[in-house]
Design a protein around this motif. Structure first.
Motif, PDB file in Angstrom:
ATOM      1  N   THR A  22     -23.331  40.269  85.759  1.00 27.08           N
ATOM      2  CA  THR A  22     -24.405  40.650  86.678  1.00 27.08           C
ATOM      3  C   THR A  22     -23.914  41.511  87.839  1.00 27.08           C
ATOM      4  O   THR A  22     -24.730  42.031  88.606  1.00 27.08           O
ATOM      5  CB  THR A  22     -25.103  39.406  87.248  1.00 27.08           C
ATOM      6  OG1 THR A  22     -24.156  38.653  88.010  1.00 27.08           O
ATOM      7  CG2 THR A  22     -25.709  38.562  86.132  1.00 27.08           C
ATOM      8  N   ALA A  23     -22.603  41.647  87.996  1.00 22.50           N
ATOM      9  CA  ALA A  23     -22.040  42.474  89.070  1.00 22.50           C
ATOM     10  C   ALA A  23     -22.190  43.949  88.704  1.00 22.50           C
ATOM     11  O   ALA A  23     -22.229  44.314  87.525  1.00 22.50           O
ATOM     12  CB  ALA A  23     -20.579  42.130  89.290  1.00 22.50           C
ATOM     13  N   GLY A  38     -17.606  38.024  91.364  1.00 24.58           N
ATOM     14  CA  GLY A  38     -18.628  37.048  91.045  1.00 24.58           C
ATOM     15  C   GLY A  38     -20.004  37.629  90.779  1.00 24.58           C
ATOM     16  O   GLY A  38     -20.236  38.838  90.899  1.00 24.58           O
ATOM     17  N   PRO A  39     -20.935  36.736  90.430  1.00 22.23           N
ATOM     18  CA  PRO A  39     -22.294  37.142  90.109  1.00 22.23           C
ATOM     19  C   PRO A  39     -22.957  37.935  91.235  1.00 22.23           C
ATOM     20  O   PRO A  39     -22.820  37.614  92.414  1.00 22.23           O
ATOM     21  CB  PRO A  39     -23.025  35.816  89.889  1.00 22.23           C
ATOM     22  CG  PRO A  39     -21.953  34.857  89.494  1.00 22.23           C
ATOM     23  CD  PRO A  39     -20.739  35.282  90.276  1.00 22.23           C
ATOM     24  N   ILE A  65     -13.899  38.462  94.941  1.00 19.32           N
ATOM     25  CA  ILE A  65     -15.099  39.015  95.549  1.00 19.32           C
ATOM     26  C   ILE A  65     -16.226  38.117  95.041  1.00 19.32           C
ATOM     27  O   ILE A  65     -16.596  38.167  93.873  1.00 19.32           O
ATOM     28  CB  ILE A  65     -15.304  40.479  95.106  1.00 19.32           C
ATOM     29  CG1 ILE A  65     -14.025  41.318  95.297  1.00 19.32           C
ATOM     30  CG2 ILE A  65     -16.513  41.080  95.781  1.00 19.32           C
ATOM     31  CD1 ILE A  65     -13.487  41.355  96.706  1.00 19.32           C
ATOM     32  N   GLN A  66     -16.749  37.273  95.898  1.00 23.11           N
ATOM     33  CA  GLN A  66     -17.635  36.205  95.457  1.00 23.11           C
ATOM     34  C   GLN A  66     -19.095  36.663  95.339  1.00 23.11           C
ATOM     35  O   GLN A  66     -19.429  37.817  95.581  1.00 23.11           O
ATOM     36  CB  GLN A  66     -17.480  35.008  96.387  1.00 23.11           C
ATOM     37  CG  GLN A  66     -16.069  34.431  96.339  1.00 23.11           C
ATOM     38  CD  GLN A  66     -15.852  33.308  97.315  1.00 23.11           C
ATOM     39  OE1 GLN A  66     -16.790  32.741  97.873  1.00 23.11           O
ATOM     40  NE2 GLN A  66     -14.588  32.956  97.536  1.00 23.11           N
ATOM     41  N   ASP A  67     -19.937  35.737  94.971  1.00 22.19           N
ATOM     42  CA  ASP A  67     -21.334  35.988  94.643  1.00 22.19           C
ATOM     43  C   ASP A  67     -22.066  36.761  95.747  1.00 22.19           C
ATOM     44  O   ASP A  67     -22.022  36.382  96.908  1.00 22.19           O
ATOM     45  CB  ASP A  67     -22.075  34.663  94.437  1.00 22.19           C
ATOM     46  CG  ASP A  67     -21.353  33.723  93.497  1.00 22.19           C
ATOM     47  OD1 ASP A  67     -20.137  33.895  93.283  1.00 22.19           O
ATOM     48  OD2 ASP A  67     -21.999  32.809  92.988  1.00 22.19           O
ATOM     49  N   GLY A  68     -22.730  37.845  95.349  1.00 21.25           N
ATOM     50  CA  GLY A  68     -23.584  38.583  96.262  1.00 21.25           C
ATOM     51  C   GLY A  68     -22.884  39.444  97.289  1.00 21.25           C
ATOM     52  O   GLY A  68     -23.535  39.996  98.175  1.00 21.25           O
TER      53      GLY A  68
END
Length: 186
Positions: A22-23, A38-39, A65-68
């Motif tokens: 999703t990234a 991340g997502p 590099i985490q979600d969002g």
């Protein structure tokens, strides 16, 4: 999703990195080995300067590099994220910007026009805009740092925060390995 930018430049991603499906990784982005993206993260190197030039966004090895998270750059300026660095959920890193090694940037924080040197910990909901941080600085939650900020108001990173940052990096290494293994099984 990996895609070219309008200049026709594609990302370069190590086969040993994990990018969530999703990234979005767009343009002159270089992602080294053991990086976890991340997502719903967005890393875009697509905006050129007045001469049509574009510096890369580089994510060094063993970082996450985490979600969002959003990483972008104004007018093609460079962005570098150092080794073993964690950019936590929904943070924004906007170039020109350089983030050193072993840095932790907490949830919802913004870093713009700054150099964050090695070992810094920026806690949640902070803004660092237009001022460089020396190594090992601890920015408390909800602190806004701009050009007139007195850095004597903040302290060095306490040892327990350094060990926390190391544990986040280790957890994300495990995720890279686990998700890569799952992808190979499909």
């Amino acid at each position: 999703m990996l895609r070219k930018n309008p200049s026709g430049i594609s990302p370069e991603v190590s086969e040993k990195a994990f990018i969530d499906p999703t990234a979005i990784i767009c343009g002159r982005v270089i992602i080294e080995e053991n990086v976890f993206v991340g997502p719903y993260a967005v890393i875009r190197a697509d905006e050129v300067d007045e001469n049509g030039m574009l510096e890369p966004i580089i994510i060094r090895r063993d970082s996450n590099i985490q979600d969002g998270v959003v990483i972008h750059s104004k007018s093609g300026a460079a962005v570098t994220i150092g080794e073993r660095t964690s950019i936590a959920h929904r943070s924004i890193i906007h170039g020109p910007c350089e983030v050193g090694d072993d840095v932790f940037i907490g949830f919802n924080s913004v870093v713009f026009r700054a150099q964050v040197n090695d070992g810094c910990v920026i806690r949640h909901n902070c803004v660092v805009d237009g001022m460089d941080l020396p190594a090992q600085m601890h920015v408390p939650p909800m602190t806004n740092i701009g050009p007139d900020f007195d850095l004597n108001q903040i302290e060095q990173v306490p040892p327990d925060y350094s060990s926390f940052s190391e544990s986040v990096v280790a957890a994300n290494h495990w995720l890279v390995e686990g998700y890569k293994k799952l992808a190979n099984e499909l």
